[in-house]
Every structure is written in structure tokens, then in C-alpha cells.
Design a protein around this motif. Sequence first.
Motif, PDB file in Angstrom:
ATOM      1  N   LEU A  79       0.852  -1.196   0.000  1.00  0.00           N
ATOM      2  CA  LEU A  79       0.000   0.000   0.000  1.00  0.00           C
ATOM      3  C   LEU A  79       0.888   1.247   0.000  1.00  0.00           C
ATOM      4  O   LEU A  79       1.956   1.231   0.623  1.00  0.00           O
ATOM      5  CB  LEU A  79      -0.898   0.012   1.228  1.00  0.00           C
ATOM      6  N   ARG A  80       0.421   2.279  -0.696  1.00  0.00           N
ATOM      7  CA  ARG A  80      -0.804   2.322  -1.480  1.00  0.00           C
ATOM      8  C   ARG A  80      -0.622   1.883  -2.937  1.00  0.00           C
ATOM      9  O   ARG A  80      -1.491   1.312  -3.544  1.00  0.00           O
ATOM     10  CB  ARG A  80      -1.305   3.783  -1.582  1.00  0.00           C
ATOM     11  N   ALA A  81       0.506   2.280  -3.524  1.00  0.00           N
ATOM     12  CA  ALA A  81       0.602   2.230  -4.978  1.00  0.00           C
ATOM     13  C   ALA A  81       0.457   0.812  -5.558  1.00  0.00           C
ATOM     14  O   ALA A  81      -0.042   0.643  -6.674  1.00  0.00           O
ATOM     15  CB  ALA A  81       1.910   2.862  -5.443  1.00  0.00           C
ATOM     16  N   TYR A 104       4.897   3.050   4.305  1.00  0.00           N
ATOM     17  CA  TYR A 104       5.173   4.328   3.639  1.00  0.00           C
ATOM     18  C   TYR A 104       6.610   4.725   3.929  1.00  0.00           C
ATOM     19  O   TYR A 104       7.177   4.314   4.950  1.00  0.00           O
ATOM     20  CB  TYR A 104       4.198   5.432   4.088  1.00  0.00           C
ATOM     21  N   ARG A 105       7.180   5.495   3.026  1.00  0.00           N
ATOM     22  CA  ARG A 105       8.559   5.951   3.226  1.00  0.00           C
ATOM     23  C   ARG A 105       8.551   7.220   4.041  1.00  0.00           C
ATOM     24  O   ARG A 105       7.896   8.199   3.673  1.00  0.00           O
ATOM     25  CB  ARG A 105       9.218   6.268   1.873  1.00  0.00           C
ATOM     26  N   ASP A 132       4.402  -3.673  -6.414  1.00  0.00           N
ATOM     27  CA  ASP A 132       4.622  -2.244  -6.136  1.00  0.00           C
ATOM     28  C   ASP A 132       5.167  -1.626  -7.413  1.00  0.00           C
ATOM     29  O   ASP A 132       6.178  -2.095  -7.934  1.00  0.00           O
ATOM     30  CB  ASP A 132       5.621  -2.060  -4.984  1.00  0.00           C
ATOM     31  N   MET A 134       6.893   0.964  -7.941  1.00  0.00           N
ATOM     32  CA  MET A 134       8.186   1.652  -7.863  1.00  0.00           C
ATOM     33  C   MET A 134       9.163   0.936  -6.940  1.00  0.00           C
ATOM     34  O   MET A 134       8.863   0.652  -5.772  1.00  0.00           O
ATOM     35  CB  MET A 134       7.987   3.083  -7.339  1.00  0.00           C
ATOM     36  N   LEU A 135      10.354   0.664  -7.451  1.00  0.00           N
ATOM     37  CA  LEU A 135      11.460   0.146  -6.633  1.00  0.00           C
ATOM     38  C   LEU A 135      12.524   1.240  -6.648  1.00  0.00           C
ATOM     39  O   LEU A 135      13.250   1.387  -7.634  1.00  0.00           O
ATOM     40  CB  LEU A 135      11.989  -1.157  -7.246  1.00  0.00           C
ATOM     41  N   ALA A 136      12.594   2.025  -5.582  1.00  0.00           N
ATOM     42  CA  ALA A 136      13.489   3.192  -5.571  1.00  0.00           C
ATOM     43  C   ALA A 136      14.770   2.858  -4.801  1.00  0.00           C
ATOM     44  O   ALA A 136      15.711   2.313  -5.366  1.00  0.00           O
ATOM     45  CB  ALA A 136      12.754   4.395  -5.013  1.00  0.00           C
ATOM     46  N   THR A 137      14.818   3.143  -3.475  1.00  0.00           N
ATOM     47  CA  THR A 137      15.995   2.709  -2.700  1.00  0.00           C
ATOM     48  C   THR A 137      15.959   1.204  -2.458  1.00  0.00           C
ATOM     49  O   THR A 137      16.974   0.593  -2.146  1.00  0.00           O
ATOM     50  CB  THR A 137      16.043   3.387  -1.312  1.00  0.00           C
ATOM     51  N   GLY A 138      14.753   0.632  -2.558  1.00  0.00           N
ATOM     52  CA  GLY A 138      14.576  -0.802  -2.292  1.00  0.00           C
ATOM     53  C   GLY A 138      14.128  -1.096  -0.871  1.00  0.00           C
ATOM     54  O   GLY A 138      13.755  -2.226  -0.562  1.00  0.00           O
ATOM     55  N   GLY A 139      14.122  -0.074  -0.016  1.00  0.00           N
ATOM     56  CA  GLY A 139      13.783  -0.297   1.393  1.00  0.00           C
ATOM     57  C   GLY A 139      12.408  -0.911   1.597  1.00  0.00           C
ATOM     58  O   GLY A 139      12.245  -1.856   2.382  1.00  0.00           O
ATOM     59  N   SER A 140      11.405  -0.396   0.878  1.00  0.00           N
ATOM     60  CA  SER A 140      10.032  -0.909   1.059  1.00  0.00           C
ATOM     61  C   SER A 140       9.932  -2.358   0.591  1.00  0.00           C
ATOM     62  O   SER A 140       9.341  -3.207   1.280  1.00  0.00           O
ATOM     63  CB  SER A 140       9.036  -0.049   0.269  1.00  0.00           C
ATOM     64  N   ASP A 201       5.402  10.499  -8.228  1.00  0.00           N
ATOM     65  CA  ASP A 201       4.912   9.721  -7.085  1.00  0.00           C
ATOM     66  C   ASP A 201       3.769   8.825  -7.543  1.00  0.00           C
ATOM     67  O   ASP A 201       2.680   9.306  -7.880  1.00  0.00           O
ATOM     68  CB  ASP A 201       4.450  10.682  -5.983  1.00  0.00           C
ATOM     69  N   GLY A 203       1.811   6.608  -6.042  1.00  0.00           N
ATOM     70  CA  GLY A 203       0.591   6.607  -5.234  1.00  0.00           C
ATOM     71  C   GLY A 203      -0.258   7.835  -5.523  1.00  0.00           C
ATOM     72  O   GLY A 203      -1.469   7.751  -5.730  1.00  0.00           O
TER      73      GLY A 203
HETATM   74  C1  PRP Z   1       6.435   4.484  -2.819  1.00  0.00           C
HETATM   75  C2  PRP Z   1       6.349   3.264  -3.723  1.00  0.00           C
HETATM   76  C3  PRP Z   1       7.105   2.235  -2.949  1.00  0.00           C
HETATM   77  C4  PRP Z   1       8.181   3.058  -2.290  1.00  0.00           C
HETATM   78  C5  PRP Z   1       9.456   2.863  -3.047  1.00  0.00           C
HETATM   79  O1  PRP Z   1       5.521   4.403  -1.798  1.00  0.00           O
HETATM   80  O2  PRP Z   1       5.034   2.898  -4.023  1.00  0.00           O
HETATM   81  O3  PRP Z   1       6.331   1.561  -1.979  1.00  0.00           O
HETATM   82  O4  PRP Z   1       7.783   4.429  -2.357  1.00  0.00           O
HETATM   83  O5  PRP Z   1      10.510   3.504  -2.428  1.00  0.00           O
HETATM   84  P1  PRP Z   1      11.730   2.724  -1.772  1.00  0.00           P
HETATM   85  O6  PRP Z   1      12.162   1.684  -2.762  1.00  0.00           O
HETATM   86  O7  PRP Z   1      12.763   3.820  -1.604  1.00  0.00           O
HETATM   87  O8  PRP Z   1      11.284   2.148  -0.472  1.00  0.00           O
HETATM   88  P2  PRP Z   1       5.304   5.593  -0.734  1.00  0.00           P
HETATM   89  O9  PRP Z   1       6.182   5.382   0.439  1.00  0.00           O
HETATM   90  O10 PRP Z   1       5.412   6.914  -1.432  1.00  0.00           O
HETATM   91  O11 PRP Z   1       3.836   5.334  -0.217  1.00  0.00           O
HETATM   92  P3  PRP Z   1       2.422   5.424  -0.994  1.00  0.00           P
HETATM   93  O12 PRP Z   1       2.389   4.274  -1.984  1.00  0.00           O
HETATM   94  O13 PRP Z   1       1.448   5.266   0.095  1.00  0.00           O
HETATM   95  O14 PRP Z   1       2.344   6.764  -1.690  1.00  0.00           O
END
Ligand code: PRP
Length: 210
Positions: A79-81, A104-105, A132, A134-140, A201, A203
Motif C-alpha cells: 500500500l498504497r501504490a 510508507y517511506r 509495487d 516503484m522500486l526506488a531505494t529498495g527499502g520498502s 509519485d 501513489g
Molecule cells: C512508494 C512506492 C514504494 C516506495 C518505493 O511508496 O510505491 O512503496 O515508495 O521507495 P523505496 O524503494 O525507496 O522504499 P510511498 O512510500 O510513497 O507510499 P504510498 O504508496 O502510500 O504513496
Amino acid sequence: MKDNIFVMDHPLIQHKLTILRDKHTGTKQFRELVNEIATLICYEATRNWPLQDVEIETPMQKAVTKEIAGKKVALVPILRAGLGMVDGMLNLVPSAKVGHIGLYRDHETLQPVEYYNKLPGDIEERDVMILDPMLATGGSAIDAIGIVKRSNPKSIKFLCIIAAPEGLKALHEAHPDVGIYCAAVDEKLNENGYILPGLGDAGDRIFGTK
Ligand code: PRP
Ligand code: URA
């Protein structure tokens, strides 16, 4: 590229991704495209599913043909995206159960914060596909996979639309056993942890928030 990282270069995916990235694309079309791309990624991510013989009767005669061998699947959007990909996945895997992980980040630290977790009770019998865009830093993704692993599923795949090279590397190092499927590997992250060129973004664009 490692042998369990798959980047889809199919023309349909690339074309839809271009429209998705465009800042002029509105919420309705963005949502539709996320689902369509999820369906196309799902097609590729299920390519190795095992088949078994089944006997049927066509209007002409009996025949031994193929069916998917007892596949039990759980989709787990982050969640959410990640929610934006669920319907597109269910188009091809309609009997899948759906769990949810809320992360959430934190905008300052970029660290994921867990706020929800509800997985199917029989997840240890299931192959899990974590979603998900988006895979950005990968932390989520790393945290979500860690949470799912505690429930001992049969296998885990991670499906996203855009990956940053930094996130791809971090995720593969943290969970080398997890197959990663994405539609594009972008250039880099900016200083706020956003993917460049990315799509903004995810989401906010799916849900029309900002
Ligand atoms: C976004 C995206 C991933 C995360 C990726 O979510 O949907 O879950 O960021 O970033 P990371 O790879 O650096 O962890 P976000 O935290 O913005 O929450 P949202 O989906 O509720 O908007
Ligand atoms: N999350 C998003 O939605 N977009 C990015 O570019 C990075 C993280």
C-alpha cells in the motif's frame, strides 16, 4: 543482469510505459495503464509455471491437454501504490488470494514504516507475488519481502514497473532468492529518493492525491 532479474522489453509494455511517465497523463488513464502493464508483466512472470496433463472431451473426441498444475497464488500489494496493479494481475490469475502490506517511506529518512499487515491464512501453501510499481531505494520491497518470508510461503516474486539501479542492487543483495520482474530500469535516484526519469509519485498519480 542476474538470472532472476527480468526486465520486460516487449513493445506493448514500453509504449504504455511512455504514456504512463508523461506528466500530462491524467489519473484515469494512469490507473488504466498501471493495470494493463501489470497484466503484461504477470504474463511474463508466470512463464515458468508448471503444467500437468488433463483429459478432456472436445466436441470431436477425447484429448489429453495441459492445465496449470495446482497453482495456489497470493498477490500482496504494498500500500498504497501496489493496489493499482491488483486488478491487472487478477485478469490473468482470478483465483489468487490478496493480502496487503501497508508501508510508507518516511520523507526525511526514506526508511519504510509499517502500518498494516494482513496476509492470507494459508500463505505457506501459496506462491506469493508482491506488487509495487516503484522500486526506488529498495527499502520498502526489502521490508515487505522480509514480512512475507516470516509466514513461510512456497516462493516469492517481486513485480514492479520502474526500478532504480540502486534499488535493484539492494533488493537482489538482501533477497537473492526472490525473482524480480520490472518493465524498466531507470537512470538513478535523485537526492530525495525519487527515480529519474521515473514517473513521479506513483501513489499520488494513481489516487489523484497531492
Ligand atoms: C512508494 C512506492 C514504494 C516506495 C518505493 O511508496 O510505491 O512503496 O515508495 O521507495 P523505496 O524503494 O525507496 O522504499 P510511498 O512510500 O510513497 O507510499 P504510498 O504508496 O502510500 O504513496
Ligand atoms: N516512490 C514513488 O512513487 N516514486 C519514486 O520515484 C520513488 C518512490
